[in-house]
Design an enzyme around this catalytic site. Structure first.
Site, PDB file in Angstrom:
ATOM      1  N   ARG A 117       0.742  -1.217   0.055  1.00 59.24           N
ATOM      2  CA  ARG A 117       0.001  -0.026   0.111  1.00 59.24           C
ATOM      3  C   ARG A 117       0.816   1.318   0.109  1.00 59.24           C
ATOM      4  O   ARG A 117       0.753   2.269  -0.713  1.00 59.24           O
ATOM      5  CB  ARG A 117      -1.016   0.008   1.211  1.00 59.24           C
ATOM      6  CG  ARG A 117      -2.126  -1.099   0.979  1.00 59.24           C
ATOM      7  CD  ARG A 117      -2.702  -1.292   2.345  1.00 59.24           C
ATOM      8  NE  ARG A 117      -2.118  -2.170   3.351  1.00 59.24           N
ATOM      9  CZ  ARG A 117      -2.797  -2.683   4.524  1.00 59.24           C
ATOM     10  NH1 ARG A 117      -3.921  -2.400   4.768  1.00 59.24           N
ATOM     11  NH2 ARG A 117      -2.177  -3.576   5.374  1.00 59.24           N
ATOM     12  N   SER A 118       2.049   1.067   0.702  1.00 52.42           N
ATOM     13  CA  SER A 118       2.960   2.514   0.883  1.00 52.42           C
ATOM     14  C   SER A 118       3.536   2.649  -0.818  1.00 52.42           C
ATOM     15  O   SER A 118       3.501   3.905  -1.145  1.00 52.42           O
ATOM     16  CB  SER A 118       3.884   1.970   1.724  1.00 52.42           C
ATOM     17  OG  SER A 118       3.628   1.979   2.986  1.00 52.42           O
TER      18      SER A 118
END
Length: 479
Positions: free
Chosen positions: A227-228
Site C-alpha cells: 500500500r505504501s
C-alpha cells in the site's frame, strides 16, 4: 509488452498479472545488499523476515545505541519527491519510529493500514488516542527521550486527520506532526475507488506534508511495500504529468522500477498495480482539465486586453488625424468612449469567450433527527459556483425555515443524545479492540511459554540420557 503511458494504461487483470511478473523479474537483477537488516541484533526489529531495507538507502538513526530501523528513503528527483517508506512499528521499535520522525524533520505520518486486520495485529498502537477517545493524552518514550501528545482528531469518510505534538525531552523543543490514517484500505487489497483515494492524496498535498521545504513524509502500512508503494507511485506520476502537461510523457513501469532500487518489493499484488494505473488516469484527467480551464481563462483575459489596447491606439490615431486636418467635428468624449469599450467587452464575454460551468447540485436538506455528517476538507471555490450559490441563498434559507418545525431545545437534546450514543459506541469499539489485542498477546505468550517448556523438557531428557550413558560406560569400564 503492456504500454506504460498513462493515457493507454487501462489493463485487464491478466495484463496486470503479466506486467507485475515482468517488473519483479526486472527488479530481481538488482544486486543491492541488506546485510545490516540480517544482523543478529537487528533481526527482532524487523516485522517480516523477507522485507528488509537495502544498506545503501536505509534510514540511519543518529541518537541512541542503535542506528537501525526498517525504513528506506525513496527519492525521485525528476518529480522533486522523497518519501520514507517503513514497516508498521513494533512495540520494541515505536521509540525508534518517533526518533526517525524527529531527526528527519518530517511534517506528517501517512498510515495506510489498520491496527488489526484479519484478526492479526499488523501494527503497534504507536500514538496516543487522547482522553476524549478513551485513551491517554501523552505517550512517553524513555528509550529515546521523546514524548508524543494528542492534540486533536477529525474523522472523514475514508480517513482520519490528527495532530500530535512531538517533544524532545533532552532539548525541550516541540514540533507539530500531522497524522493521516487511511482506514478503508484492506491488506493486500485496494481502496474502494480511485476518487476516494485521490481525495485522501489531495488532503495530504494541501497540508504541505509533501513540500520540499520540510522533511520527507513517513509512509507506512504493515510491511511498508504494498500500500505504501501504491501511494508513492500514484503521487509521483501525477506530479510528473502536472509538470509536463501530457499524460503520455510518463512511463509508469519505469518509475516503479526506479522506486524499487530504493526499497524491495514495492507494489505486492496485480490488483494494487492495476489500481495505481486507474488512479493515475483519473488524477491526470482532473489535473489536465484544471490546467485547460486556466489556459482558457488566461487566453480570454489576454484577448480582451488586446482588443482594448487596439481600440485605444485607433482612437489616438484618429485624434492625431483630426488635429492635423482641423476638421469641424469634435473627438468622442471620455464617457462615450467608456460606454463603447464596455459594450465591446460585454459582447466578447457573452459570446465567443465565455467559459460556461455547470451549476452546482442543490444541497440536500437534513431532517431534524439526521446525524451530523462528516465532510471532507473544502475545495477552493471558483467565482462562478460561488455567485450561483449566493444568488440562491435566500431561497434556500426560506426553505430551511419552513422545513424546521421542532423547537430549538428539542433539537439540542436530540443532538446531545446522539453525540453521547456515538461516544459510547466509539468507547465500546476501542474497548473491544483492546480486548482483542490482549487476547492475541496472551495467546502469543502462551505459545512462547509452551515453546520454552518444550525446550526445557528436551534438554532435560538429553541430559538424563547423557548421564545414563556415562554411568553405563563407567560400569562397563570397571567390569
Amino acid at each position: 509488452m503492456a504500454s506504460s503511458s498513462a493515457s493507454r494504461s487501462y489493463m485487464s487483470v491478466g495484463k496486470s498479472v503479466s506486467l507485475l511478473k515482468q517488473i519483479r523479474y526486472q527488479s530481481s537483477i538488482y544486486d543491492y545488499s541488506y546485510k545490516d537488516a540480517k544482523k543478529i541484533e537487528n533481526k527482532n526489529l524487523n516485522r517480516y523476515r523477507d522485507v528488509n531495507p537495502y544498506d545503501h538507502s536505509r534510514v540511519r538513526l543518529e541518537r541512541g545505541d542503535k542506528d537501525y530501523i526498517n525504513a528506506s528513503l525513496v527519492a525521485l528527483p525528476a518529480a522533486k519527491r522523497a518519501y520514507i517508506l517503513t514497516q508498521g512499528p513494533l512495540p520494541v521499535t515505536a521509540g525508534h519510529f518517533w526518533l526517525m520522525v524527529w531527526e528527519q524533520k518530517s511534517k506528517a505520518v501517512l498510515m495506510l493500514n489498520r491496527i488489526i486486520e484479519k484478526n492479526t495485529v499488523k501494527c503497534h498502537q504507536y500514538w496516543p488516542l487522547g482522553s476524549c477517545n478513551g485513551g491517554d493524552d501523552d505517550m512517553i518514550l524513555n528509550d529515546v527521550s521523546l514524548k508524543v501528545t494528542f492534540l486533536k482528531k477529525k474523522d472523514f469518510s475514508h480517513y482520519t486527520y490528527g495532530e500530535l505534538k512531538l517533544t524532545d525531552l533532552q532539548s525541550g523543543q516541540s514540533r507539530i506532526v500531522l497524522h493521516f490514517h487511511y482506514t478503508t484500505w484492506p491488506d493486500f487489497g485496494v481502496p474502494e475507488s480511485p476518487a476516494a483515494f485521490l481525495n485522501f492524496l489531495m488532503a495530504v498535498r494541501e497540508s504541505g506534508a509533501l513540500n520540499t521545504d520540510v522533511g520527507p513524509p513517513i509512509v507506512h502500512c504493515s510491511a511498508g511495500i504494498g500500500r505504501s508503494g501504491t501511494f508513492c507511485l500514484v503521487d509521483s506520476c501525477l506530479v510528473l504529468i502536472e509538470e509536463s502537461g501530457d499524460s503520455n510523457s510518463v512511463n509508469i513501469q519505469e518509475i516503479l522500477l526506479e522506486m524499487r532500487r530504493y526499497r524491495m518489493g514495492l507494489i505486492q499484488t496485480p490488483d494494487q498495480l492495476r489500481f495505481s494505473y486507474l488512479a493515475i488516469i483519473e488524477g491526470a484527467k482532473k489535473i489536465l482539465n484544471r490546467e485547460n480551464n486556466k489556459k482558457q481563462i488566461a487566453n480570454s483575459l489576454n484577448s480582451n486586453e488586446n482588443i482594448d489596447n487596439k481600440k485605444d491606439e485607433d482612437n489616438l490615431v484618429n485624434k492625431d488625424e483630426n488635429d492635423d486636418t482641423q476638421e469641424s467635428h469634435q473627438p468622442m468624449s471620455e464617457g462615450d468612449n467608456e460606454e463603447i469599450e464596455s459594450d465591446i467587452s460585454e459582447g466578447i464575454n457573452d459570446k465567443e469567450y465565455e467559459i460556461v460551468e455547470p451549476p452546482p447540485l442543490p444541497p440536500r436538506l437534513k431532517s431534524d433527527l439526521s446525524p451530523v455528517s462528516v465532510k471532507s476538507p473544502p475545495e477552493t471555490e471558483n467565482p462562478t459556483t460561488k455567485a450561483i450559490e449566493n444568488s440562491a441563498g435566500s431561497h434556500l434559507n426560506a426553505t430551511v425555515e419552513t422545513k424546521s418545525l421542532k423547537p430549538q431545545s428539542t433539537i439540542s437534546t436530540e443532538e446531545s443524545e446522539y453525540s453521547q450514543l456515538r461516544k459510547r459506541n466509539r468507547e465500546e469499539r476501542i474497548k473491544k479492540t483492546n480486548q482483542l489485542i490482549q487476547k492475541i498477546r496472551r495467546k502469543q505468550q502462551e505459545a512462547e511459554a509452551w515453546s520454552r517448556r518444550k525446550s526445557l523438557i528436551k534438554y532435560s531428557i538429553g541430559g538424563l540420557i547423557l548421564l545414563l550413558g556415562t554411568g553405563v560406560l563407567v560400569y562397563y569400564i570397571k567390569s
